[in-house]
Design an enzyme around this catalytic site. Sequence first.
Site, PDB file in Angstrom:
ATOM      1  N   ASP A  21     -55.846-134.498   0.497  1.00 40.21           N
ATOM      2  CA  ASP A  21     -56.005-134.953   1.889  1.00 40.21           C
ATOM      3  C   ASP A  21     -54.689-135.487   2.458  1.00 40.21           C
ATOM      4  O   ASP A  21     -53.835-135.968   1.713  1.00 40.21           O
ATOM      5  CB  ASP A  21     -57.085-136.046   1.928  1.00 40.21           C
ATOM      6  CG  ASP A  21     -57.640-136.249   3.326  1.00 40.21           C
ATOM      7  OD1 ASP A  21     -57.387-135.408   4.215  1.00 40.21           O
ATOM      8  OD2 ASP A  21     -58.342-137.272   3.528  1.00 40.21           O
ATOM      9  N   ARG A  34     -50.087-129.700  12.834  1.00 40.79           N
ATOM     10  CA  ARG A  34     -50.843-129.936  11.595  1.00 40.79           C
ATOM     11  C   ARG A  34     -50.659-128.826  10.556  1.00 40.79           C
ATOM     12  O   ARG A  34     -50.568-129.085   9.370  1.00 40.79           O
ATOM     13  CB  ARG A  34     -52.339-130.072  11.933  1.00 40.79           C
ATOM     14  CG  ARG A  34     -52.680-131.325  12.726  1.00 40.79           C
ATOM     15  CD  ARG A  34     -54.171-131.324  13.074  1.00 40.79           C
ATOM     16  NE  ARG A  34     -54.976-131.205  11.878  1.00 40.79           N
ATOM     17  CZ  ARG A  34     -55.329-132.229  11.098  1.00 40.79           C
ATOM     18  NH1 ARG A  34     -54.981-133.452  11.426  1.00 40.79           N
ATOM     19  NH2 ARG A  34     -56.064-132.036  10.033  1.00 40.79           N
ATOM     20  N   HIS A  38     -50.230-128.234   6.223  1.00 42.86           N
ATOM     21  CA  HIS A  38     -50.966-127.368   5.299  1.00 42.86           C
ATOM     22  C   HIS A  38     -49.990-126.462   4.541  1.00 42.86           C
ATOM     23  O   HIS A  38     -50.124-126.269   3.339  1.00 42.86           O
ATOM     24  CB  HIS A  38     -51.991-126.513   6.052  1.00 42.86           C
ATOM     25  CG  HIS A  38     -53.035-127.325   6.783  1.00 42.86           C
ATOM     26  ND1 HIS A  38     -53.693-128.363   6.184  1.00 42.86           N
ATOM     27  CD2 HIS A  38     -53.519-127.258   8.053  1.00 42.86           C
ATOM     28  CE1 HIS A  38     -54.556-128.897   7.056  1.00 42.86           C
ATOM     29  NE2 HIS A  38     -54.461-128.243   8.188  1.00 42.86           N
ATOM     30  N   ASN A  69     -65.288-128.770   7.442  1.00 44.95           N
ATOM     31  CA  ASN A  69     -64.011-128.371   8.047  1.00 44.95           C
ATOM     32  C   ASN A  69     -64.154-127.199   9.029  1.00 44.95           C
ATOM     33  O   ASN A  69     -63.271-126.956   9.855  1.00 44.95           O
ATOM     34  CB  ASN A  69     -62.955-128.018   6.984  1.00 44.95           C
ATOM     35  CG  ASN A  69     -62.429-129.216   6.225  1.00 44.95           C
ATOM     36  OD1 ASN A  69     -62.094-129.125   5.043  1.00 44.95           O
ATOM     37  ND2 ASN A  69     -62.336-130.373   6.885  1.00 44.95           N
ATOM     38  N   ARG A  72     -63.470-127.957  12.691  1.00 42.72           N
ATOM     39  CA  ARG A  72     -62.119-128.211  13.232  1.00 42.72           C
ATOM     40  C   ARG A  72     -61.791-127.208  14.340  1.00 42.72           C
ATOM     41  O   ARG A  72     -62.458-126.169  14.461  1.00 42.72           O
ATOM     42  CB  ARG A  72     -61.090-128.089  12.107  1.00 42.72           C
ATOM     43  CG  ARG A  72     -61.226-129.226  11.127  1.00 42.72           C
ATOM     44  CD  ARG A  72     -60.027-129.357  10.252  1.00 42.72           C
ATOM     45  NE  ARG A  72     -60.196-130.521   9.395  1.00 42.72           N
ATOM     46  CZ  ARG A  72     -59.269-131.023   8.616  1.00 42.72           C
ATOM     47  NH1 ARG A  72     -58.085-130.450   8.562  1.00 42.72           N
ATOM     48  NH2 ARG A  72     -59.496-132.090   7.885  1.00 42.72           N
ATOM     49  N   SER A 197     -66.420-137.415   0.732  1.00 38.41           N
ATOM     50  CA  SER A 197     -66.497-136.296   1.685  1.00 38.41           C
ATOM     51  C   SER A 197     -67.257-135.072   1.146  1.00 38.41           C
ATOM     52  O   SER A 197     -66.783-133.938   1.241  1.00 38.41           O
ATOM     53  CB  SER A 197     -65.089-135.879   2.139  1.00 38.41           C
ATOM     54  OG  SER A 197     -64.405-136.966   2.696  1.00 38.41           O
TER      55      SER A 197
HETATM   56  C1  IPE Z   1     -61.946-133.418   2.723  1.00 40.96           C
HETATM   57  O1  IPE Z   1     -60.938-133.772   3.609  1.00 40.96           O
HETATM   58  C2  IPE Z   1     -61.979-131.951   2.552  1.00 40.96           C
HETATM   59  C3  IPE Z   1     -60.797-131.354   1.919  1.00 40.96           C
HETATM   60  C4  IPE Z   1     -59.813-132.006   1.377  1.00 40.96           C
HETATM   61  C5  IPE Z   1     -60.780-129.932   1.895  1.00 40.96           C
HETATM   62  P1  IPE Z   1     -61.260-134.111   5.129  1.00 40.96           P
HETATM   63  O2  IPE Z   1     -59.997-134.583   5.740  1.00 40.96           O
HETATM   64  O3  IPE Z   1     -61.930-132.971   5.774  1.00 40.96           O
HETATM   65  O4  IPE Z   1     -62.296-135.293   4.961  1.00 40.96           O
HETATM   66  P2  IPE Z   1     -62.877-136.350   5.999  1.00 40.96           P
HETATM   67  O5  IPE Z   1     -63.616-135.590   7.030  1.00 40.96           O
HETATM   68  O6  IPE Z   1     -61.716-137.091   6.567  1.00 40.96           O
HETATM   69  O7  IPE Z   1     -63.751-137.215   5.185  1.00 40.96           O
HETATM   70  C1  IPE Z   2     -56.427-131.882   3.992  1.00 33.46           C
HETATM   71  O1  IPE Z   2     -55.607-132.433   4.953  1.00 33.46           O
HETATM   72  C2  IPE Z   2     -56.563-130.397   4.113  1.00 33.46           C
HETATM   73  C3  IPE Z   2     -57.874-129.927   4.599  1.00 33.46           C
HETATM   74  C4  IPE Z   2     -58.915-130.696   4.809  1.00 33.46           C
HETATM   75  C5  IPE Z   2     -58.004-128.518   4.870  1.00 33.46           C
HETATM   76  P1  IPE Z   2     -56.153-132.784   6.399  1.00 33.46           P
HETATM   77  O2  IPE Z   2     -56.015-131.572   7.252  1.00 33.46           O
HETATM   78  O3  IPE Z   2     -57.513-133.356   6.322  1.00 33.46           O
HETATM   79  O4  IPE Z   2     -55.117-133.877   6.878  1.00 33.46           O
HETATM   80  P2  IPE Z   2     -55.448-135.244   7.615  1.00 33.46           P
HETATM   81  O5  IPE Z   2     -56.459-135.962   6.775  1.00 33.46           O
HETATM   82  O6  IPE Z   2     -55.971-134.913   8.960  1.00 33.46           O
HETATM   83  O7  IPE Z   2     -54.144-135.967   7.662  1.00 33.46           O
HETATM   84 MG    MG Z   3     -58.223-135.216   6.067  1.00 29.16          MG
END
Ligand code: IPE
Ligand code: IPE
Ligand code: MG
Length: 250
Positions: A21, A34, A38, A69, A72, A197
């Site tokens: 995360d 963003r 990734h 996800n 998003r 999560s």
């Molecule tokens: C959890 O991360 C899912 C992955 C790492 C793929 P998220 O960033 O989606 O989790 P929440 O929604 O903040 O809990």
């Molecule tokens: C984790 O990073 C990757 C996925 C959930 C795909 P995030 O995209 O959730 O990054 P933050 O939490 O918004 O910083």
């Molecule tokens: Mg996240």
Amino acid sequence: MSLKAQIDLTKIPKHIAIIMDGNGRWAKGKGKFRIFGHQNGVNSVREVCESAAELGVKCLTLYAFSTENWSRPAKEVKALMQLLVKTINHEMPTLQKNKIRLYTVGQLERLPTDCSSALLEACEATKQNDQMDLVLALSYSSKWDIVNAVKKICERVTLGEIKPFEVDEMTINNQLSTAQWPHPELLIRTSGEHRVSNFLLWEIAYSEFFFTETLWPDFTREHLYEALVDYQKRERRFGKTSDQLVEDKV
Ligand code: IPE
Ligand code: IPE
Ligand code: MG
């Protein structure tokens, strides 16, 4: 002493699960989109896979994309799927070199076809590898997995293959998409979030949790070593008392 030297190689967890995360925040902190986060997260995936395999971890499960996800922005989801295809193709030599076998868990059918076919091909191409299983959780949520398991058990009951009173922990365990691996001894989550999560709810019943403020693209092999050193200092009691554990050893 270096962190790596502090690791007891006879006490390496068989299975480590990671909630990767913080990619978005990492990119934003650098004034970028963003997706840049990734893209950089892929380097951490490579480094962690290689070092886990080298240490003798037998299974590494990475939470790469949750069912949630899908909510998003479409642009981010599309970019993530494209990155996934690119990464699988690009990282094949890394998987082969380190003898890593690829698996996926989750609703693969929800992914774009080029993604799911690239994944299936990579799983097939690495099936002779036996150093470590790399399990990518994609379009995965633990509640989805548990619901599926319950449906399959109900079907078996309807067919008369099993009686309701015979349903036990193993019956449920065997129907989960993760049935072939031992439960993770260690669960790591990066980025300072202290939640699960919807990841491996059943499987982490007795896992040790390691939370770090480090954002996923900054996570290196040293952070993995740090988590392992911390994990090895813990006493896993499984409901027993500390004294009992000492007695069990003698
Ligand atoms: C959890 O991360 C899912 C992955 C790492 C793929 P998220 O960033 O989606 O989790 P929440 O929604 O903040 O809990
Ligand atoms: C984790 O990073 C990757 C996925 C959930 C795909 P995030 O995209 O959730 O990054 P933050 O939490 O918004 O910083
Ligand atoms: Mg996240």
